[in-house]
Design a protein around this motif. Structure first.
Motif, PDB file in Angstrom:
ATOM      1  N   ASN A 129       0.722   8.326 -19.849  1.00 33.53           N
ATOM      2  CA  ASN A 129       1.107   7.145 -19.096  1.00 33.53           C
ATOM      3  C   ASN A 129       1.182   7.486 -17.611  1.00 33.53           C
ATOM      4  O   ASN A 129       1.803   8.466 -17.237  1.00 33.53           O
ATOM      5  CB  ASN A 129       2.483   6.642 -19.548  1.00 33.53           C
ATOM      6  N   GLN A 130       0.543   6.678 -16.776  1.00 29.15           N
ATOM      7  CA  GLN A 130       0.626   6.857 -15.331  1.00 29.15           C
ATOM      8  C   GLN A 130       1.844   6.088 -14.838  1.00 29.15           C
ATOM      9  O   GLN A 130       1.962   4.891 -15.091  1.00 29.15           O
ATOM     10  CB  GLN A 130      -0.643   6.335 -14.650  1.00 29.15           C
ATOM     11  N   ASN A 159       4.489   5.340 -11.511  1.00 25.61           N
ATOM     12  CA  ASN A 159       4.876   5.449 -10.113  1.00 25.61           C
ATOM     13  C   ASN A 159       6.405   5.498 -10.090  1.00 25.61           C
ATOM     14  O   ASN A 159       7.056   4.521 -10.477  1.00 25.61           O
ATOM     15  CB  ASN A 159       4.364   4.243  -9.333  1.00 25.61           C
ATOM     16  N   ARG A 173       9.853  12.089 -16.525  1.00 23.22           N
ATOM     17  CA  ARG A 173       8.532  12.625 -16.880  1.00 23.22           C
ATOM     18  C   ARG A 173       8.274  12.541 -18.389  1.00 23.22           C
ATOM     19  O   ARG A 173       7.121  12.550 -18.823  1.00 23.22           O
ATOM     20  CB  ARG A 173       8.386  14.048 -16.360  1.00 23.22           C
ATOM     21  N   GLN A 189       5.889   9.821 -19.655  1.00 20.24           N
ATOM     22  CA  GLN A 189       4.442   9.994 -19.551  1.00 20.24           C
ATOM     23  C   GLN A 189       3.812  10.369 -20.894  1.00 20.24           C
ATOM     24  O   GLN A 189       2.608  10.216 -21.065  1.00 20.24           O
ATOM     25  CB  GLN A 189       4.106  11.068 -18.517  1.00 20.24           C
ATOM     26  N   GLU A 249       2.546   9.705 -24.243  1.00 21.65           N
ATOM     27  CA  GLU A 249       2.167   8.524 -25.024  1.00 21.65           C
ATOM     28  C   GLU A 249       2.503   8.650 -26.504  1.00 21.65           C
ATOM     29  O   GLU A 249       2.518   7.651 -27.220  1.00 21.65           O
ATOM     30  CB  GLU A 249       0.680   8.248 -24.858  1.00 21.65           C
ATOM     31  N   GLN A 280       4.387   1.939 -22.475  1.00 15.23           N
ATOM     32  CA  GLN A 280       4.853   1.028 -21.423  1.00 15.23           C
ATOM     33  C   GLN A 280       4.913  -0.387 -21.954  1.00 15.23           C
ATOM     34  O   GLN A 280       4.041  -0.822 -22.709  1.00 15.23           O
ATOM     35  CB  GLN A 280       3.920   1.080 -20.216  1.00 15.23           C
TER      36      GLN A 280
END
Length: 71
Positions: free
Chosen positions: A2-3, A5, A58, A61, A63, A68
């Protein structure tokens, strides 16, 4: 992977791939940054039980553990 921000973590929604204690849907309710803009604290809350816990952002991230959104 997962990206994510870090600036958009607050109020983001997450689904646990393998729910524990029937807790599947979560929301990030608190994020703290240091003076360099790095995340130093992240609090995730289960929607149904309102139970919250600290999490290393973190981990989101991965998966295999987190997705998400609410799915």
């Amino acid at each position: 992977m997962n990206q994510i921000n870090p600036r958009k973590l607050l109020n983001s929604k997450w689904t646990a791939v393998k729910p524990v204690n029937k807790e599947k849907h979560f929301i990030i309710t608190e994020v703290e940054f240091d003076e360099d803009g790095n995340v130093i604290y992240c609090l995730i809350e289960a929607i149904m039980s309102k139970r919250d816990r600290s999490i290393d952002w973190r981990e989101l991230q991965n998966e295999e553990t987190w997705r998400q959104g609410w799915k």
